[in-house]
Design a protein around this motif. Structure first.
Motif, PDB file in Angstrom:
ATOM      1  N   GLN A 124       3.381  -1.020   2.739  1.00  0.00           N
ATOM      2  CA  GLN A 124       3.608  -2.446   2.937  1.00  0.00           C
ATOM      3  C   GLN A 124       2.805  -3.200   1.883  1.00  0.00           C
ATOM      4  O   GLN A 124       1.913  -2.650   1.248  1.00  0.00           O
ATOM      5  CB  GLN A 124       3.181  -2.892   4.336  1.00  0.00           C
ATOM      6  CG  GLN A 124       4.115  -2.487   5.448  1.00  0.00           C
ATOM      7  CD  GLN A 124       3.694  -3.038   6.804  1.00  0.00           C
ATOM      8  OE1 GLN A 124       2.788  -3.860   6.883  1.00  0.00           O
ATOM      9  NE2 GLN A 124       4.373  -2.602   7.855  1.00  0.00           N
ATOM     10  N   ASP A 142       8.368  -0.743   3.481  1.00  0.00           N
ATOM     11  CA  ASP A 142       8.483  -1.533   4.703  1.00  0.00           C
ATOM     12  C   ASP A 142       8.005  -2.948   4.366  1.00  0.00           C
ATOM     13  O   ASP A 142       6.866  -3.309   4.645  1.00  0.00           O
ATOM     14  CB  ASP A 142       7.632  -0.931   5.823  1.00  0.00           C
ATOM     15  CG  ASP A 142       7.813  -1.689   7.138  1.00  0.00           C
ATOM     16  OD1 ASP A 142       8.751  -2.501   7.227  1.00  0.00           O
ATOM     17  OD2 ASP A 142       7.009  -1.475   8.051  1.00  0.00           O
ATOM     18  N   PRO A 143       8.891  -3.766   3.706  1.00  0.00           N
ATOM     19  CA  PRO A 143       8.444  -5.079   3.232  1.00  0.00           C
ATOM     20  C   PRO A 143       8.016  -6.001   4.358  1.00  0.00           C
ATOM     21  O   PRO A 143       7.204  -6.901   4.149  1.00  0.00           O
ATOM     22  CB  PRO A 143       9.676  -5.642   2.512  1.00  0.00           C
ATOM     23  CG  PRO A 143      10.612  -4.493   2.356  1.00  0.00           C
ATOM     24  CD  PRO A 143      10.277  -3.514   3.429  1.00  0.00           C
ATOM     25  N   ARG A 144       8.561  -5.824   5.550  1.00  0.00           N
ATOM     26  CA  ARG A 144       8.251  -6.720   6.662  1.00  0.00           C
ATOM     27  C   ARG A 144       7.279  -6.029   7.614  1.00  0.00           C
ATOM     28  O   ARG A 144       7.519  -4.913   8.065  1.00  0.00           O
ATOM     29  CB  ARG A 144       9.533  -7.093   7.418  1.00  0.00           C
ATOM     30  CG  ARG A 144      10.567  -7.762   6.509  1.00  0.00           C
ATOM     31  CD  ARG A 144      11.879  -7.959   7.246  1.00  0.00           C
ATOM     32  NE  ARG A 144      12.891  -8.536   6.375  1.00  0.00           N
ATOM     33  CZ  ARG A 144      14.146  -8.757   6.736  1.00  0.00           C
ATOM     34  NH1 ARG A 144      14.545  -8.438   7.949  1.00  0.00           N
ATOM     35  NH2 ARG A 144      15.011  -9.283   5.892  1.00  0.00           N
ATOM     36  N   SER A 145       6.219  -6.685   7.912  1.00  0.00           N
ATOM     37  CA  SER A 145       5.219  -6.116   8.802  1.00  0.00           C
ATOM     38  C   SER A 145       5.815  -5.931  10.193  1.00  0.00           C
ATOM     39  O   SER A 145       6.283  -6.878  10.820  1.00  0.00           O
ATOM     40  CB  SER A 145       3.995  -7.030   8.878  1.00  0.00           C
ATOM     41  OG  SER A 145       3.403  -7.143   7.600  1.00  0.00           O
ATOM     42  N   LEU A 154      -1.553  -0.151   2.284  1.00  0.00           N
ATOM     43  CA  LEU A 154      -1.191  -1.518   1.917  1.00  0.00           C
ATOM     44  C   LEU A 154      -1.460  -1.698   0.429  1.00  0.00           C
ATOM     45  O   LEU A 154      -2.493  -1.243  -0.077  1.00  0.00           O
ATOM     46  CB  LEU A 154      -2.044  -2.533   2.687  1.00  0.00           C
ATOM     47  CG  LEU A 154      -1.580  -2.997   4.062  1.00  0.00           C
ATOM     48  CD1 LEU A 154      -2.661  -3.867   4.692  1.00  0.00           C
ATOM     49  CD2 LEU A 154      -0.275  -3.757   3.962  1.00  0.00           C
ATOM     50  N   ARG A 180       2.220   0.809  11.838  1.00  0.00           N
ATOM     51  CA  ARG A 180       1.273   0.605  10.751  1.00  0.00           C
ATOM     52  C   ARG A 180       1.663   1.475   9.557  1.00  0.00           C
ATOM     53  O   ARG A 180       2.031   2.646   9.720  1.00  0.00           O
ATOM     54  CB  ARG A 180      -0.147   0.948  11.208  1.00  0.00           C
ATOM     55  CG  ARG A 180      -0.662   0.025  12.305  1.00  0.00           C
ATOM     56  CD  ARG A 180      -0.870  -1.381  11.751  1.00  0.00           C
ATOM     57  NE  ARG A 180      -1.339  -2.289  12.807  1.00  0.00           N
ATOM     58  CZ  ARG A 180      -0.612  -3.241  13.342  1.00  0.00           C
ATOM     59  NH1 ARG A 180       0.651  -3.389  12.960  1.00  0.00           N
ATOM     60  NH2 ARG A 180      -1.116  -4.044  14.258  1.00  0.00           N
ATOM     61  N   PRO A 181       1.575   0.929   8.340  1.00  0.00           N
ATOM     62  CA  PRO A 181       1.941   1.710   7.153  1.00  0.00           C
ATOM     63  C   PRO A 181       0.873   2.732   6.802  1.00  0.00           C
ATOM     64  O   PRO A 181      -0.253   2.689   7.314  1.00  0.00           O
ATOM     65  CB  PRO A 181       2.053   0.632   6.080  1.00  0.00           C
ATOM     66  CG  PRO A 181       1.055  -0.401   6.493  1.00  0.00           C
ATOM     67  CD  PRO A 181       1.121  -0.428   7.992  1.00  0.00           C
ATOM     68  N   ASN A 234       2.410  -7.453  -0.291  1.00  0.00           N
ATOM     69  CA  ASN A 234       2.833  -8.844  -0.419  1.00  0.00           C
ATOM     70  C   ASN A 234       3.708  -9.092  -1.638  1.00  0.00           C
ATOM     71  O   ASN A 234       4.139 -10.212  -1.881  1.00  0.00           O
ATOM     72  CB  ASN A 234       1.613  -9.780  -0.438  1.00  0.00           C
ATOM     73  CG  ASN A 234       0.713  -9.518  -1.642  1.00  0.00           C
ATOM     74  OD1 ASN A 234       0.867  -8.515  -2.339  1.00  0.00           O
ATOM     75  ND2 ASN A 234      -0.237 -10.418  -1.874  1.00  0.00           N
ATOM     76  N   VAL A 245       7.102  -4.444  -3.195  1.00  0.00           N
ATOM     77  CA  VAL A 245       6.936  -3.283  -2.323  1.00  0.00           C
ATOM     78  C   VAL A 245       7.979  -2.210  -2.632  1.00  0.00           C
ATOM     79  O   VAL A 245       7.659  -1.014  -2.683  1.00  0.00           O
ATOM     80  CB  VAL A 245       7.024  -3.708  -0.843  1.00  0.00           C
ATOM     81  CG1 VAL A 245       6.903  -2.489   0.069  1.00  0.00           C
ATOM     82  CG2 VAL A 245       5.948  -4.715  -0.521  1.00  0.00           C
TER      83      VAL A 245
END
Length: 532
Positions: free
Chosen positions: A458, A475-478, A486, A482-483, A460, A463
């Motif tokens: 993930q 996984d662009p959207r939270s 980050l 959990r990734p 900002n 990605v």
């Protein structure tokens, strides 16, 4: 000589070899296409790493696997373009060479029909291709796996064939093929180009009213849009649902004034989203300033010739490559009209006006609905408007032969145009090489921290390409999951990742990259990292 006779026909004796191989009216266009390919090869590195959009298209094929998410706005046109290479090779250089050759061929095929349309001054077609082909974003995207250049060439070819005064079945097939290509690449552009053509065909505004033209236009758009429509029902639940999803991906299409975003992006970045932090550079606007002047002068010159009723003028000696007379006399520009060519010069004026109208229609959605800017969005408009601009430029060249001041001013303007556009093509290529190189640098830090497939990223920004290069899933959207890691650039971690270990990425082109991993990941991989 042994009973054998050498037979020389009248055609062979009187026609130079180069004229038989390449007709004179096509030489300026071929020269413009060759220059386009050469400049692209020189200014934009063939080794340039695939960009975000290119990764999405190329990853449809095995050598570029794994496949990345294919969102609602995208179409299947570009994968078809790259399939001959991407289906069996992962060489970026080979792919860019193929695409540059393909783009050059498209440039020729797109502008070729206009040689008959502008039979009164066929050299204007080569000049138009040259004006379009020296724009930095046209050069940059020549070797790119992106749809906009092919949309532009499909539109230009379709409009040129649409204007034929004696169309044949092959002409109608060409109209349909041009619009099918434009629509396959970008359905919204295909619809924007087809709308004014349908109106002209139904009302008989420039050419006689023709149901055959109407069917050719509709058939081309339907053929190009069919794969998009089928995919809309298969993957998105219907056309309306796909349109809504596509609007959401693009930040919500709505009425707005986006022309400032296009002005801001005229010298880069490739995608200005958002544009608030960037500024408009006046020098980079030279084409936006020059284009309406040349288009206006071209329309005026065509109207003035139409008013004279003959298309003839008093002219001085001029280089033959400009398509002008070679001695001072009262003479017309064109030889005997070709079969299917419009009668100059009144039809020429109507053809130029149609190019302007279609070009403006192609630009309006990006100026009034899309909340961000990218120079490539307007390539179809630039290509169509380059045609009246070329007529205007040649008309100025004619006048400049009688005025040294005007000739000097015109030379300064043209040299200035190249002095702005060519460095921008090279500069944006260099910037993209550095920025895309950061993805590999981020991947190196991820590897150092033990992040390897299977993994989920993930972040900002960027990605999808970061995940692709690192071999992870994006996984662009939270979400609730959990990734694995980050990746942030100039950003703060969310509350749930405040205790994650932060690792700045060194030596990046764009500063501020940071990799964050859970404490257990870093601790678990510390011994392995030390041994390696």
């Amino acid at each position: 000589m042994g009973g054998r006779q050498l037979v020389v026909t009248e055609y062979d004796a009187g026609t130079p070899l180069r004229a038989r191989v390449l007709p004179r009216d096509q030489r300026p266009l071929v020269a413009a296409c060759a220059g386009f390919a050469l400049l692209s090869f020189v200014l934009v590195p063939l080794t340039l790493t695939l960009g975000w959009d290119e990764i999405v298209y190329a990853s449809r094929f095995g050598p570029y696997a794994p496949a990345t998410p294919f969102s609602a706005p995208r179409t299947r046109g570009v994968p078809l373009l790259i399939a001959p290479v991407a289906a069996w090779s992962d060489s970026v250089v080979l792919l860019r060479v193929w695409l540059t050759v393909l783009a050059t061929g498209a440039l020729y095929l797109g502008f070729r029909p206009w040689i008959r349309v502008l039979a009164v001054r066929p050299a204007a077609v080569g000049v138009a291709a040259g004006l379009y082909g020296t724009l930095w974003f046209a050069l940059f995207y020549a070797g790119a796996a992106m749809p906009n250049h092919y949309t532009a060439m499909g539109a230009v070819a379709a409009v040129g064939l649409f204007l034929r005064t004696a169309p044949t079945p092959l002409t109608y097939a060409g109209i349909g093929a041009g619009l099918a290509v434009a629509t396959l690449m970008r359905p919204n552009d295909g619809a924007a180009v087809a709308a004014p053509l349908l109106l002209v065909a139904l009302l008989g505004l420039i050419a006689p009213r023709s149901w055959a033209r109407v069917l050719a236009v509709l058939g081309g758009v339907v053929a190009g849009a069919l794969p998009w429509v089928i995919e809309a029902y298969v993957r998105f639940g219907g056309v309306r649902e796909r349109l809504v999803d596509a609007s959401d991906v693009q930040g919500g299409l709505r009425p707005l004034a986006a022309i400032t975003a296009q002005f801001t992006a005229v010298d880069g970045p490739l995608l200005c989203r958002p544009c608030g932090a960037d500024q408009i550079r006046v020098v980079a606007l030279e084409w936006w300033i020059l284009l309406p002047v040349l288009v206006g002068f071209g329309l005026w010159a065509a109207g003035r010739s139409a008013g004279s009723g003959a298309g003839c003028r008093q002219s001085a000696a001029a280089p033959s490559w400009l398509g002008a007379p070679t001695r001072r006399s009262r003479t017309c520009h064109s030889p005997a009209p070709l079969r299917g060519a419009p009668k100059p010069p009144r039809a020429t004026r109507g053809a130029l006006w149609l190019a302007v109208v279609v070009g403006v229609c192609a630009a309006l959605p990006y100026l009034l609905l899309v909340p961000y800017g990218a120079p490539r969005f307007l390539l179809p408009s630039h290509a169509l408007l380059a045609l009246p601009a070329a007529v205007g430029l040649l008309a100025l060249v004619d006048r400049a032969r009688a005025s040294r001041v005007l000739a000097a001013a015109l030379a300064v303007v043209l040299v200035g145009h190249l002095a702005v556009q060519l460095p921008l093509a090279h500069g944006n290529g260099r910037i993209q090489a550095g920025a895309r190189g950061d993805w590999a640098r981020v991947t190196a830090v991820l590897r150092e921290q033990g992040v390897r497939a299977p993994c989920v990223l993930q972040g900002n920004t960027s990605v999808i390409p970061l995940a692709y290069v690192s071999g992870c899933a994006a996984d662009p959207r939270s979400g609730p999951e959990r990734p694995t890691a980050l990746v942030l650039r100039n950003g703060q971690p969310p509350p749930w990742a405040r205790d994650w270990r932060s690792h700045p990425v060194p030596d990046t082109y764009a500063p501020g990259w940071t990799v964050l991993v859970p404490p257990r990941t870093a601790i678990r991989n510390t011994p392995t990292d030390m041994r390696s």
